[in-house]
Design an enzyme around this catalytic site. Structure first.
Site, mmCIF file in Angstrom:
data_model
loop_
_atom_site.group_PDB
_atom_site.id
_atom_site.type_symbol
_atom_site.label_atom_id
_atom_site.label_comp_id
_atom_site.label_asym_id
_atom_site.label_seq_id
_atom_site.Cartn_x
_atom_site.Cartn_y
_atom_site.Cartn_z
ATOM 1 N N GLU A 1 0.892 3.861 1.784
ATOM 2 C CA GLU A 1 1.321 4.285 3.123
ATOM 3 C C GLU A 1 2.496 3.456 3.629
ATOM 4 O OE1 GLU A 1 -1.788 3.515 2.042
ATOM 5 O OE2 GLU A 1 -3.261 4.198 3.518
ATOM 6 N N CYS B 1 -2.465 -0.155 7.436
ATOM 7 C CA CYS B 1 -1.706 1.093 7.309
ATOM 8 C C CYS B 1 -1.862 1.976 8.541
ATOM 9 C CB CYS B 1 -2.137 1.823 6.046
ATOM 10 S SG CYS B 1 -1.708 0.885 4.557
ATOM 11 N N HIS C 1 0.862 -1.181 0.000
ATOM 12 C CA HIS C 1 0.000 0.000 0.000
ATOM 13 C C HIS C 1 0.899 1.232 0.000
ATOM 14 C CE1 HIS C 1 -3.869 -1.941 1.834
ATOM 15 N NE2 HIS C 1 -3.251 -2.760 1.010
ATOM 16 N N CYS D 1 -6.279 1.993 5.786
ATOM 17 C CA CYS D 1 -6.924 0.748 6.210
ATOM 18 C C CYS D 1 -6.351 0.335 7.564
ATOM 19 C CB CYS D 1 -6.670 -0.349 5.165
ATOM 20 S SG CYS D 1 -4.934 -0.880 5.085
#
Length: 151
Positions: free
Chosen positions: A57, A88, A55, A85
């Site tokens: 992040e 993260c 991801h 999410c």
């Protein structure tokens, strides 16, 4: 210290657009130093790397930690186009970031106040400040366009 995070969010939006160009869901993230300097920037990269943890992040947090030479990102700011999410959000807490600034809320999977609130859970030893909604319309438009093209 109060910083205007608009320029950082615009950079995150650029990273998100680059991710979309690679066929990735358009999410971008940047990490700023406590002084507001750019430490790292990344876009989603799960599809091309076949890595479920890639991801934006996570990639930005990893790069910022490498830049600083330490895993503690004390005083740093994570700026991301979409609400983090659970993975993260948890990574941001564990990295000890001071704040999370995000654009669009994620009602289906957000963990910074929408669906869950991992980052403000009092049972954890660190709770970043959360600043939602910065350039939210721009972030949401990128996502809407991306998914509309795939339907």
């Amino acid at each position: 210290m109060t910083l205007d995070h608009t320029a950082a969010m615009r950079r995150a939006l650029t990273e998100a657009a680059r991710a979309a160009d690679r066929g990735e869901i358009p999410v971008g993230a940047v990490v700023l130093s406590p002084q507001g300097d750019l430490l790292a920037a990344a876009g989603n990269d799960r599809e091309s790397t076949a890595d479920p943890t890639a991801h934006a992040e996570i990639l930005a947090l990893r790069a910022a930690a490498a830049t600083l030479g330490q895993w503690r990102l004390t005083g740093c700011t994570l700026v991301v186009t979409l609400e983090p999410c659970t993975m993260c959000a948890g990574a941001a807490v564990l990295a000890r970031v001071a704040r999370i600034v995000y654009g669009a809320a994620d009602e289906k999977g957000g963990a910074a106040g929408s669906l869950w609130d991992v980052v403000r859970d009092r049972r954890l030893n660190h709770r970043p400040e959360v600043l939602p909604g910065l350039l939210a319309a721009d972030s949401a438009a990128l996502l809407r366009t991306f998914f509309a093209q795939r339907r």
